[in-house]
Design an enzyme around this catalytic site. Structure first.
Site: not given
Length: 535
Positions: A427, A446
């Protein structure tokens, strides 16, 4: 009517009886030997269901010890002799002991035992060289990789139908990366045998224009490593500065041309350290002995990069931030398939973060982190003023926490989804400053991308003639939008402290999570050893 002893028919009858008698007298011992052999095979194979099934299907007849099995035996012995070339634990296969056992097998029972032992060693070697010596998850819990193990019985069945040498040649990974690692291993073993890269540099740091013995040691070490052409200079001149920059680029360091503390630490690492990294990388490559995908995404956690690869060629690369080094924040290793991207995403705060970080924050100050919304089980936004946060614990906290789309969203303006049980994805991020750092381990697990828009354009180029225009049109709405990928893309989160390039220097990175150290220890325990090859 009785046959006359002088008639031809009687003579033929007696000849048949004699032949039968001779046949019986000859085959009875042979039959007994075969029975003893089969009994020994059946007994020895009973401990391994796959070996037992193989011999049962062939009525326990000899496979390795048959008179016509010379090519099979020879191919097996040759393959076992080459085990060290692949960084495998040669003692595990004990080729000399196997040959001695084969030579000493003079009785049917002994031949039956060695027959099964050869199958056992064959299966061990075949699996080791094809899919690795170790089971990844047993070495480190964060290595979630699903190794593409082959059915053990199929090894024996397929070998029986194959050209023996061709079968063994087909077992190791066929990737260019593995071939280059094998080549680098041989080079390092030769260096280890000839004394390595010479004396370490006796200085904590050096900078341009400095002179003296430490600069000479730095010069000599850079020459030995292949970063500097031969020179007699005793000054940290422009050529040495350029060589230091090249070394830094090959080791994931900031290429400022100054031999500071982190650069000097890497320069002074020995050949043995680098050889361990290469041996671990070879094992890791065996764990991934499978098609990666003509197009795939490769995230090397130690390199802090995310790459789009097409037919083994780099199409796009961007810096990344990965999980922090704390035990509960490290990014795991696994492979999955990217199915869609979300433009203008909502951040659904993971439960672990909600109760470990935000609940204590709200208990101190109910109005903290005002950009976040509390949502109940029915999807309704709940006013903070109506909640007694002190009444809740990590176990019974009943709310979800969400951050709506926007510039300040923790996920930035786009996320890339390959749905998995670890809740890991790629992301954007508003924290752009972290990408300038050399070591970029700061996330909750992440993968944050420095150039997420360009990454999106690269993926969308496969399904639209104007990827940037398409992306911007969705982005400008400010509304959360899911964009499926027409062709899902495999994603591989890997961890390599040693990796190659098609051209240029070998690449080495620091072991940020300590995983490769644990893998090396496990390989060493299994019998893998460093080799110094002397010319």
């Amino acid at each position: 009517m009785l046959l006359s002893p002088t008639r031809p028919g009687f003579l033929r009858f007696m000849a048949g009886v004699f032949a039968l008698f001779v046949s019986l007298s000859l085959t009875a011992p042979a039959q007994a030997e075969m029975t003893a052999f089969k009994q020994a095979v059946a007994s020895s194979a009973a401990r391994d269901q796959h070996i037992a099934a193989f011999y049962q299907a062939r009525d326990y007849k000899p496979f390795w010890t048959a008179a016509n099995a010379n090519s099979k035996r020879r191919a097996l012995i040759e393959a076992l002799r080459e085990a060290p070339e692949h960084g495998l634990p040669a003692a595990r296969y004990d080729v000399d002991g196997l040959l001695a056992q084969l030579e000493a097998a003079k009785t049917p029972k002994a031949r039956g035992v060695v027959e099964v032992e050869m199958s056992r060693v064959f299966l061990q070697f075949a699996r080791d060289i094809q899919t690795g010596v170790l089971v990844p998850g047993r070495v480190d819990n964060d290595i979630k990789r699903e190794v593409p193990y082959r059915d053990r019985l199929s090894y024996l069945v397929n070998f029986a139908k194959s050209n023996p040498r061709s079968f063994f040649r087909a077992l190791p990974p066929k990737s260019n990366e593995y071939a280059r690692l094998v080549k680098e291993k041989a080079k390092l073993e030769s260096l280890l045998g000839s004394g390595g890269w010479g004396a370490v540099v006796p200085s904590k740091s050096l900078k341009p224009a400095e002179t003296g013995a430490a600069v000479v040691a730095l010069r000599n070490r850079l020459i030995a490593m292949g970063f500097l052409r031969r020179t007699t200079t005793q000054t940290f001149d422009a050529n040495i500065q350029k060589a230091v920059q090249q070394f830094q680029l090959a080791h994931g360091l900031e290429p400022d041309g100054v031999a500071g503390a982190s650069t000097m630490e890497e320069i002074n690492k020995g050949v043995d350290d680098r050889l361990r990294s290469v041996l671990v990388a070879m094992e890791r490559e065996r764990w991934m002995n499978m098609p990666r995908g003509k197009r795939h995404i490769l995230v090397n956690l130690t390199d802090f990069t995310a790459k789009v690869m097409d037919n083994d060629t780099l199409t796009f690369e961007t810096r990344s931030v990965v999980g922090a080094t704390a035990s509960d924040r490290r990014s795991p290793e696994f492979s999955d398939v990217m199915e869609f991207m979300v433009i203008n995403p909502t951040w659904n705060v993971p439960r672990s973060i909600a109760v470990k970080e935000y609940l204590p924050m709200f208990q101190r100050n109910p109005n903290a982190a005002g950009h976040l919304r509390l949502v109940d089980s029915r999807g309704r936004t709940v006013s903070r003023s109506a909640v007694n946060f002190g009444a809740y614990t990590a176990r019974n906290f009943p709310f979800n926490i969400k951050q709506p789309p926007g510039q300040r969203n923790a996920l930035g303006l786009v996320k890339f989804m390959f749905p998995n049980k670890y809740n890991i994805y790629l992301h954007d991020t508003p924290a752009k400053n972290l990408f300038a750092r050399e070591v970029r381990a700061y996330s909750h697990g992440c993968i944050r991308l420095q150039q997420p828009f360009e990454f999106a354009y690269t993926l969308l180029a496969k399904q639209t003639n104007d990827p940037e225009g398409f992306f911007r049109s969705k982005l400008n709405t400010g509304v959360e939008t899911v964009v499926p990928l027409d062709e899902p893309v495999p994603v591989h989160l890997i961890y390599r402290t040693a990796f190659t390039k098609a051209k240029g220097h070998m690449q080495y990175r620091r072991d940020v999570y300590g995983r490769d150290a644990r893998i090396w220890n496990a390989l060493s325990d299994a019998g893998v050893a460093l080799r110094a090859v002397r010319g």
